[in-house]
Design an enzyme around this catalytic site. Structure first.
Site, PDB file in Angstrom:
ATOM      1  N   TRP A 100      -6.670 -13.874  11.420  1.00 42.97           N
ATOM      2  CA  TRP A 100      -7.898 -14.489  10.978  1.00 42.97           C
ATOM      3  C   TRP A 100      -8.500 -14.141   9.879  1.00 42.97           C
ATOM      4  O   TRP A 100      -9.472 -14.159   9.450  1.00 42.97           O
ATOM      5  CB  TRP A 100      -9.146 -14.306  11.881  1.00 42.97           C
ATOM      6  CG  TRP A 100      -8.610 -14.194  13.634  1.00 42.97           C
ATOM      7  CD1 TRP A 100      -7.804 -15.212  14.226  1.00 42.97           C
ATOM      8  CD2 TRP A 100      -8.818 -13.219  14.400  1.00 42.97           C
ATOM      9  NE1 TRP A 100      -7.690 -14.756  15.684  1.00 42.97           N
ATOM     10  CE2 TRP A 100      -8.239 -13.385  15.495  1.00 42.97           C
ATOM     11  CE3 TRP A 100      -9.504 -11.941  14.414  1.00 42.97           C
ATOM     12  CZ2 TRP A 100      -8.311 -12.715  16.919  1.00 42.97           C
ATOM     13  CZ3 TRP A 100      -9.542 -11.194  15.362  1.00 42.97           C
ATOM     14  CH2 TRP A 100      -9.067 -11.596  16.685  1.00 42.97           C
ATOM     15  N   GLY A 101      -7.514 -13.754   8.755  1.00 48.35           N
ATOM     16  CA  GLY A 101      -7.847 -13.437   7.568  1.00 48.35           C
ATOM     17  C   GLY A 101      -8.304 -11.934   7.410  1.00 48.35           C
ATOM     18  O   GLY A 101      -8.971 -11.640   6.159  1.00 48.35           O
ATOM     19  N   GLU A 102      -8.433 -11.252   8.401  1.00 48.78           N
ATOM     20  CA  GLU A 102      -9.200  -9.912   8.374  1.00 48.78           C
ATOM     21  C   GLU A 102      -8.456  -8.725   7.723  1.00 48.78           C
ATOM     22  O   GLU A 102      -7.042  -8.981   7.429  1.00 48.78           O
ATOM     23  CB  GLU A 102      -9.374  -9.434   9.678  1.00 48.78           C
ATOM     24  CG  GLU A 102     -10.103 -10.342  10.536  1.00 48.78           C
ATOM     25  CD  GLU A 102     -11.556 -10.277  10.911  1.00 48.78           C
ATOM     26  OE1 GLU A 102     -11.972  -9.191  10.978  1.00 48.78           O
ATOM     27  OE2 GLU A 102     -12.408 -11.276  10.914  1.00 48.78           O
TER      28      GLU A 102
ATOM     29  N   ASP B  86     -11.161 -18.950  13.942  1.00 49.66           N
ATOM     30  CA  ASP B  86     -10.780 -20.460  14.836  1.00 49.66           C
ATOM     31  C   ASP B  86     -11.451 -21.872  14.440  1.00 49.66           C
ATOM     32  O   ASP B  86     -12.555 -21.933  14.271  1.00 49.66           O
ATOM     33  CB  ASP B  86     -11.238 -20.262  16.468  1.00 49.66           C
ATOM     34  CG  ASP B  86     -10.263 -19.119  16.937  1.00 49.66           C
ATOM     35  OD1 ASP B  86      -9.435 -18.483  15.964  1.00 49.66           O
ATOM     36  OD2 ASP B  86     -10.334 -19.165  18.173  1.00 49.66           O
TER      37      ASP B  86
ATOM     38  N   ASP C 222      -1.608 -12.536  18.116  1.00 44.93           N
ATOM     39  CA  ASP C 222      -3.031 -12.526  17.848  1.00 44.93           C
ATOM     40  C   ASP C 222      -3.683 -11.053  17.491  1.00 44.93           C
ATOM     41  O   ASP C 222      -2.971 -10.180  17.583  1.00 44.93           O
ATOM     42  CB  ASP C 222      -3.800 -13.167  19.159  1.00 44.93           C
ATOM     43  CG  ASP C 222      -4.838 -13.966  18.739  1.00 44.93           C
ATOM     44  OD1 ASP C 222      -5.672 -13.861  17.703  1.00 44.93           O
ATOM     45  OD2 ASP C 222      -5.197 -15.052  19.597  1.00 44.93           O
TER      46      ASP C 222
HETATM   47  C1  GLA Z   1      -7.942 -16.512  19.063  1.00 38.71           C
HETATM   48  C2  GLA Z   1      -6.933 -17.199  18.153  1.00 38.71           C
HETATM   49  C3  GLA Z   1      -6.876 -18.744  18.715  1.00 38.71           C
HETATM   50  C4  GLA Z   1      -6.189 -18.590  20.123  1.00 38.71           C
HETATM   51  C5  GLA Z   1      -7.074 -17.869  20.977  1.00 38.71           C
HETATM   52  C6  GLA Z   1      -6.510 -17.481  22.268  1.00 38.71           C
HETATM   53  O1  GLA Z   1      -8.986 -16.440  19.197  1.00 38.71           O
HETATM   54  O2  GLA Z   1      -7.160 -16.921  16.905  1.00 38.71           O
HETATM   55  O3  GLA Z   1      -6.095 -19.491  17.812  1.00 38.71           O
HETATM   56  O4  GLA Z   1      -4.859 -18.286  20.112  1.00 38.71           O
HETATM   57  O5  GLA Z   1      -7.119 -16.622  20.376  1.00 38.71           O
HETATM   58  O6  GLA Z   1      -7.269 -16.584  23.180  1.00 38.71           O
END
Ligand code: GLA
Length: 387
Positions: A166-168, A188, A131
């Protein structure tokens, strides 16, 4: 090499704890999911990885700087969980983070990358989701993904590397080179139609950035959740209709996203199972050449909004997977002219269409096909060229 399949050749398929359970994870749950994979046909359908997301560890490392599994949640330790999952012929995934902490505030792997990779290998994991929270600003995400990638590739075990930024930070420009096998391209997902629709639309122009060994991960599936998360953020109430879940699964399949189930499969209903285990959709997603899908606007083009489109994926055997998607709020006719597929009338070929959801032949068509598709619904066909 024998039957060896390199890591990341095809989009990963599996289950991840986050969408439904967030912090409420424990050994027994993971064992039950593994059992269910085998008894209910998920394994047979191709689902392989069982992944524990955030919140599995203690809040502090031990004196040696090692991550410690929370003994209240995993009394037998992580190795025992891995052994159990492996005994079912499945693979085991875990989670960490590039930063000092994970998104939920547990220790992250920053400056511990090689140590943590060694520990994960000792425990017998096969997959690491990595992450992007609590990343020190003085160092680039690009470099931190390269670090963990290198650590995993040299830890003595095959571990699929699932990046999650997240595409950042222009991830499309550097992620393939980093060594990651898949990468989250979106924020998410939530268990509602607006979220599914916006994630899909956000990736339509990014299909040139997916393919073997580095798949565009549009986030875990919400199929079958029906508002069953324990988190308000993901969607504790509401959920989607079965039609919307079917469209969601079709989009993720055609767009080559990894298929990571996010619902509680211990409570799946027959429709959830039918969606998640549709063999025709899975075959499209897992097609060997792993090409991205291209978009065609239905004719007449001026008439249609951007949420009405066809997606076409060229398959290894010469067939075409074609999805007719109507993400708008009213019924639409989606007219596909075959010349837009590279098939002019003069070529002499027609298309024989097989409906992948109804599991039936639709017939042979020359020049065009124009199904009427209800709001939020889709039709996915496998098209074969015939004389
Ligand atoms: C981020 C990720 C999620 C998940 C949460 C866990 O938001 O994008 O997919 O793994 O963290 O805290």
């Amino acid at each position: 090499m024998g039957n060896y399949e390199p890591l990341g050749l095809k989009p990963a398929m599996g289950w991840n704890s986050w969408n439904t359970f967030t912090w409420d994870i424990h050994e027994q749950l993971i064992r039950e999911v593994a059992d269910r994979f085998v008894s209910e046909g998920y394994k047979e359908a191709g689902y392989e990885y069982i992944v524990i997301d955030d919140c599995w560890s203690l809040k502090e490392r031990d004196a040696g700087g090692n991550l410690v599994a929370d003994p209240a949640k995993f009394p037998g330790g992580m190795k025992a969980v891995a052994d159990y999952i492996h005994s079912k012929g499945l693979k085991f995934g875990m989670y960490s983070c590039v930063g000092t902490h994970t998104c939920a505030g547990y220790p992250g792997s920053f400056e511990h990358e090689f140590q943590d990779a060694a520990r994960f290998a000792e425990w017998g994991i096969d997959f690491l989701k990595y992450d992007y929270c609590f990343k020190p600003r003085h160092i680039s995400g690009e470099l931190l993904y390269k670090r963990m990638s290198l650590a995993l590739k040299n830890c003595g075990r095959d571990i699929l590397f699932s990046a999650c930024n997240w595409g950042e930070d222009g991830v499309y420009n550097w992620i393939r080179e980093s060594g990651a096998h898949m990468y989250r391209s979106t924020g998410d997902i939530r268990d509602n139609w607006e979220s599914v629709k916006s994630l899909a639309l956000s990736q339509l122009g990014k299909q040139c950035y997916t393919g073997s060994f580095c798949h565009n991960d549009m986030d875990m599936l919400v199929v079958g959740m029906y508002g069953g998360s324990n988190s308000d953020f993901i969607g504790r109430i509401g959920g989607c209709s079965d039609t919307q879940y079917k469209t969601h699964f079709s989009l993720w399949s055609l767009m080559g996203s990894p298929l990571m189930i996010g619902c509680d499969i211990r409570k799946d209903n027959p429709i959830t199972k039918q969606i998640l285990q549709n063999p025709h959709l899975i075959a499209i997603n897992q097609d060997l050449e792993a090409r991205g899908a291209y978009r065609i606007k239905p004719e007449p083009q001026w008439f249609h909004t951007d949420d009405v489109f066809m997606l076409v994926k060229v398959l290894t055997d010469g067939d075409l997977a074609i999805g007719f998607f109507n993400l708008s709020d009213s019924q639409r006719e989606l007219s596909l002219q075959f010349w837009d597929l590279g098939l002019p009338y003069a070529a002499g070929f027609s298309l024989s269409l097989f409906d992948c959801w109804a599991e039936q032949e639709l017939g042979v068509f020359r020049e065009r096909y124009a199904p009427v598709v209800a709001a939020h619904d889709c039709l996915v066909v496998r098209a074969k060229l015939v004389r």
